[in-house]
Design a protein around this motif. Structure first.
Motif, PDB file in Angstrom:
ATOM      1  N   PHE A  75      -8.964  -4.599   5.152  1.00 14.56           N
ATOM      2  CA  PHE A  75      -8.772  -3.305   4.488  1.00 14.56           C
ATOM      3  C   PHE A  75      -7.569  -2.618   5.122  1.00 14.56           C
ATOM      4  O   PHE A  75      -7.610  -2.220   6.286  1.00 14.56           O
ATOM      5  CB  PHE A  75     -10.032  -2.443   4.660  1.00 14.56           C
ATOM      6  CG  PHE A  75     -10.152  -1.346   3.649  1.00 14.56           C
ATOM      7  CD1 PHE A  75     -10.485  -1.623   2.326  1.00 14.56           C
ATOM      8  CD2 PHE A  75      -9.939  -0.017   4.007  1.00 14.56           C
ATOM      9  CE1 PHE A  75     -10.615  -0.614   1.396  1.00 14.56           C
ATOM     10  CE2 PHE A  75     -10.054   0.998   3.086  1.00 14.56           C
ATOM     11  CZ  PHE A  75     -10.396   0.708   1.772  1.00 14.56           C
TER      12      PHE A  75
ATOM     13  N   VAL B  87       0.837  -1.203   0.000  1.00 13.27           N
ATOM     14  CA  VAL B  87       0.000   0.000   0.000  1.00 13.27           C
ATOM     15  C   VAL B  87       0.872   1.255   0.000  1.00 13.27           C
ATOM     16  O   VAL B  87       0.646   2.206  -0.764  1.00 13.27           O
ATOM     17  CB  VAL B  87      -0.936  -0.012   1.220  1.00 13.27           C
ATOM     18  CG1 VAL B  87      -1.629   1.328   1.364  1.00 13.27           C
ATOM     19  CG2 VAL B  87      -1.961  -1.118   1.092  1.00 13.27           C
TER      20      VAL B  87
ATOM     21  N   THR C 199      -4.680   0.412   5.033  1.00 13.54           N
ATOM     22  CA  THR C 199      -4.626   1.786   4.532  1.00 13.54           C
ATOM     23  C   THR C 199      -3.303   2.462   4.867  1.00 13.54           C
ATOM     24  O   THR C 199      -2.547   2.013   5.726  1.00 13.54           O
ATOM     25  CB  THR C 199      -5.761   2.637   5.150  1.00 13.54           C
ATOM     26  OG1 THR C 199      -5.530   2.763   6.556  1.00 13.54           O
ATOM     27  CG2 THR C 199      -7.110   2.000   4.901  1.00 13.54           C
ATOM     28  N   THR C 200      -3.061   3.571   4.180  1.00 18.07           N
ATOM     29  CA  THR C 200      -1.975   4.490   4.534  1.00 18.07           C
ATOM     30  C   THR C 200      -2.458   5.901   4.243  1.00 18.07           C
ATOM     31  O   THR C 200      -3.274   6.118   3.331  1.00 18.07           O
ATOM     32  CB  THR C 200      -0.697   4.187   3.745  1.00 18.07           C
ATOM     33  OG1 THR C 200       0.368   5.008   4.241  1.00 18.07           O
ATOM     34  CG2 THR C 200      -0.856   4.458   2.254  1.00 18.07           C
TER      35      THR C 200
ATOM     36  N   TYR D 169      -3.657   9.246  -0.282  1.00 16.86           N
ATOM     37  CA  TYR D 169      -4.258   8.100   0.408  1.00 16.86           C
ATOM     38  C   TYR D 169      -4.156   6.855  -0.459  1.00 16.86           C
ATOM     39  O   TYR D 169      -4.277   6.933  -1.696  1.00 16.86           O
ATOM     40  CB  TYR D 169      -5.738   8.344   0.712  1.00 16.86           C
ATOM     41  CG  TYR D 169      -6.023   9.596   1.506  1.00 16.86           C
ATOM     42  CD1 TYR D 169      -5.690   9.688   2.851  1.00 16.86           C
ATOM     43  CD2 TYR D 169      -6.642  10.702   0.909  1.00 16.86           C
ATOM     44  CE1 TYR D 169      -5.958  10.843   3.578  1.00 16.86           C
ATOM     45  CE2 TYR D 169      -6.916  11.848   1.619  1.00 16.86           C
ATOM     46  CZ  TYR D 169      -6.567  11.920   2.956  1.00 16.86           C
ATOM     47  OH  TYR D 169      -6.828  13.049   3.680  1.00 16.86           O
TER      48      TYR D 169
ATOM     49  N   HIS E 122      -9.322   7.078  11.659  1.00 14.27           N
ATOM     50  CA  HIS E 122      -9.810   5.693  11.540  1.00 14.27           C
ATOM     51  C   HIS E 122     -10.885   5.420  12.572  1.00 14.27           C
ATOM     52  O   HIS E 122     -11.949   4.861  12.276  1.00 14.27           O
ATOM     53  CB  HIS E 122      -8.653   4.713  11.751  1.00 14.27           C
ATOM     54  CG  HIS E 122      -8.131   4.114  10.486  1.00 14.27           C
ATOM     55  ND1 HIS E 122      -8.935   3.449   9.586  1.00 14.27           N
ATOM     56  CD2 HIS E 122      -6.880   4.081   9.965  1.00 14.27           C
ATOM     57  CE1 HIS E 122      -8.199   3.021   8.569  1.00 14.27           C
ATOM     58  NE2 HIS E 122      -6.947   3.408   8.766  1.00 14.27           N
TER      59      HIS E 122
ATOM     60  N   ALA F 175      -5.064   2.348  -0.231  1.00 11.26           N
ATOM     61  CA  ALA F 175      -5.638   1.246   0.544  1.00 11.26           C
ATOM     62  C   ALA F 175      -5.577  -0.032  -0.282  1.00 11.26           C
ATOM     63  O   ALA F 175      -5.493   0.004  -1.514  1.00 11.26           O
ATOM     64  CB  ALA F 175      -7.089   1.545   0.928  1.00 11.26           C
TER      65      ALA F 175
END
Length: 539
Positions: A56, A29, A58-59, A40, A66, A42
């Motif tokens: 899921f 990611v 994410t970064t 963003y 979150h 994911a």
């Protein structure tokens, strides 16, 4: 362009050297975001059914955001488009696409979008989602770079999966070997069950494991609690009727429940006590018959759900637990059989001594008193007569005690004559009418005769102590490879649920019947008498 390709090549090497799947997905990611200058990024992992996202990663979104957003997406709207089509997708503004369903509250604003599937042998494993590119829209070059990255990631993901699978199987094999070795050396049932439960919990990474065994009264009893579950549950009973545990035993197969609260068969009381959200039920089967159940609760992952592979492993451990329980019970039965045998042998010795030695001594005294009575005056004769009366009563008591300890008729003639003498003596002493019907047809095995005699004897004792009955019926029949006894009284009855099942009298009956792998039940209600039913196999 050359710098981006070099970065992509370096990223590919780094990804293929990573063996931890979680670390690999997070690195993937972050690399995708760097290659495309996206704010963003994911990665959504598609569930085995191919319908929604099960993970899921994410970064670009901090922990506070979150938490404010809440539950992670499952694959609706634009995210679901890639699950269905598995083709790259670029958008200038997500909101302009008619398939968009918008964002949840507290979600950061996002417009530009690039989505690329990660394909493993033609099957979509997951999708990369990139939004908010610096300086404008995602380009064709961005898409090509991410497609190449996804191709490298597919190989790395497969390697990581294979490594984690091999590691997991190694851990499972090690746990099974440890349990197998313990079964060969350990003789204490509680320790064996604790080992099985503890190793299964560690291997499945579950919050708790509970092992329940069928008790003589027909309910399941909690024998072992491992992990984060209330230790106070140990020793408590769980009914079979109307519960998931009972249904799993009836079906004789393991079952997985993704949401216990939504399952109509789940036992609400047990669910509340365990505080579980998801569960595995694995019956313990020995020679085709269920003897207990394992309940595994809440896998330590965000959604708490177990996989089909987890269920198969629980069933494998369940077979080991079944062997442990059966082995432990056999040891307990053997010990109990030896204890009961020793008790009965001691009863025989005491009965012989009371009858032969003490009885003969008292008889000799009676004869001596008779001679004195015949040779003396009237007053002395009266005194001696009184002593003689006391001796007669003592002699009767000694003979009665000898019969109660070990009736000679049981050893010499069998169950039917012994029960006839027991019923006659009981009726004479108590005034309670006893109707006995015994159809045994010959001798039974010695241990069966002893157990049935003691059960009837204890039942009659309970009638005198508690029932206030005027009549007792005893029926003993032999048929279809078993012998059954039904003892019924017309007394005041009682509520079986209000009586402790571990009371001394009842416990003795249950233990004796359990020794012969028989069945024991009591039916009663206030004002309607009591019926006790036992059945013992003869094979």
């Amino acid at each position: 362009m050359k710098d981006r390709l070099r970065h992509l090549l370096d990223a590919g090497v780094a990804l293929t050297s990573e063996l931890s799947l979680d670390a690999l997905l997070q690195s993937l990611v972050e690399t995708a975001a760097e290659l495309t200058s996206a704010r963003y990024a994911a990665l959504g992992v598609i569930d085995p059914a191919g319908r929604e996202l099960e993970r899921f990663i994410t970064t670009g979104v901090d922990a506070e955001t979150h938490s404010a957003i809440g539950e992670l997406p499952r694959g609706r709207g634009i995210l679901g488009v890639l699950i269905q089509d598995a083709e790259p997708l670029r958008l200038h503004d997500i909101a302009d696409d008619p398939r968009s369903v918008g964002f949840p509250p507290n979600h950061p604003p996002m417009k530009t979008f690039l989505g690329v599937p990660i394909l493993l042998r033609g099957v979509a494993y997951g999708n990369l989602y990139l939004t908010e590119k610096e300086g404008g829209d995602f380009t064709t070059e961005d898409e090509e770079m991410v497609v190449l990255l996804a191709g490298q990631a597919a190989v790395a993901i497969e390697n990581a999966r294979l490594f984690e699978s091999a590691k997991r199987w190694s851990e499972q094999l090690e746990a099974l070997i440890e349990v197998g070795n313990a079964l060969a050396t350990e003789i204490e049932l509680p320790r064996m069950l604790e080992l099985v439960a503890g190793r299964l919990r560690e291997t499945l990474r579950a919050r708790f494991v509970v092992i329940l065994l069928l008790a003589p009264d027909g309910d399941l009893r909690v024998e072992t609690v491992a992990g984060d579950a209330d230790e106070a549950l140990r020793g408590t009973s769980v009914p079979l009727e109307g519960t998931k545990a009972g249904r799993a035993l009836e079906r004789r197969r393991g079952e997985r429940v993704d949401s216990v609260l939504e399952d109509p068969e789940s036992d609400r009381d047990l669910t509340r006590k365990l505080g579980m959200l998801a569960a595995l039920y694995a019956p313990l089967i020995v020679r085709g018959e269920p003897i207990g159940l394992m309940i595994v609760g809440d896998k330590l992952v965000p959604d708490r759900r177990f996989s089909t592979e987890d269920l198969r492993l629980a069933e494998t451990f369940g077979s080991r637990a079944a062997v442990a329980a059966d082995q432990g019970r056999q040891i307990q039965r053997n010990v109990f059989r030896r204890v009961v045998g020793a008790q009965e042998e001691e009863r025989r010795r005491l009965a012989r001594e009371l009858h032969d030695e003490t009885g003969q001594a008292l008889t000799s005294i009676l004869l001596g008193l008779k001679r004195l009575e015949d040779s003396r005056g009237e007053d002395l004769s009266k005194a001696i007569a009184e002593v003689r009366e006391h001796l007669v009563q003592t002699l009767q008591d000694v003979r009665r005690l000898a019969v109660e300890l070990r009736p000679k008729a049981l050893d010499d003639f069998g169950l039917e004559p012994a029960l006839e003498r027991l019923a006659t003596g009981f009726s004479e002493q108590t005034g309670i009418e006893v109707e006995l019907e015994a159809r045994v047809e010959g001798r039974l095995p010695s241990d069966v005769e002893t157990v049935l005699y003691r059960i009837v004897q204890e039942a009659l004792t309970n009638v005198v102590k508690h029932a206030r009955a005027s009549r007792v019926s005893i029926l003993v029949t032999r048929k279809n490879g078993s012998v059954a006894a039904v003892i019924e009284d017309d007394g005041k009855g009682f509520d079986p649920t209000s009586v402790r099942k571990d009371g001394v009298g009842l416990l003795g009956m249950r233990e004796r019947i359990s020794l012969l792998e028989g069945r024991f039940s009591i039916e009663s209600r206030e004002g309607a008498g009591t019926t006790l039913v036992v059945e013992v196999p003869l094979a």
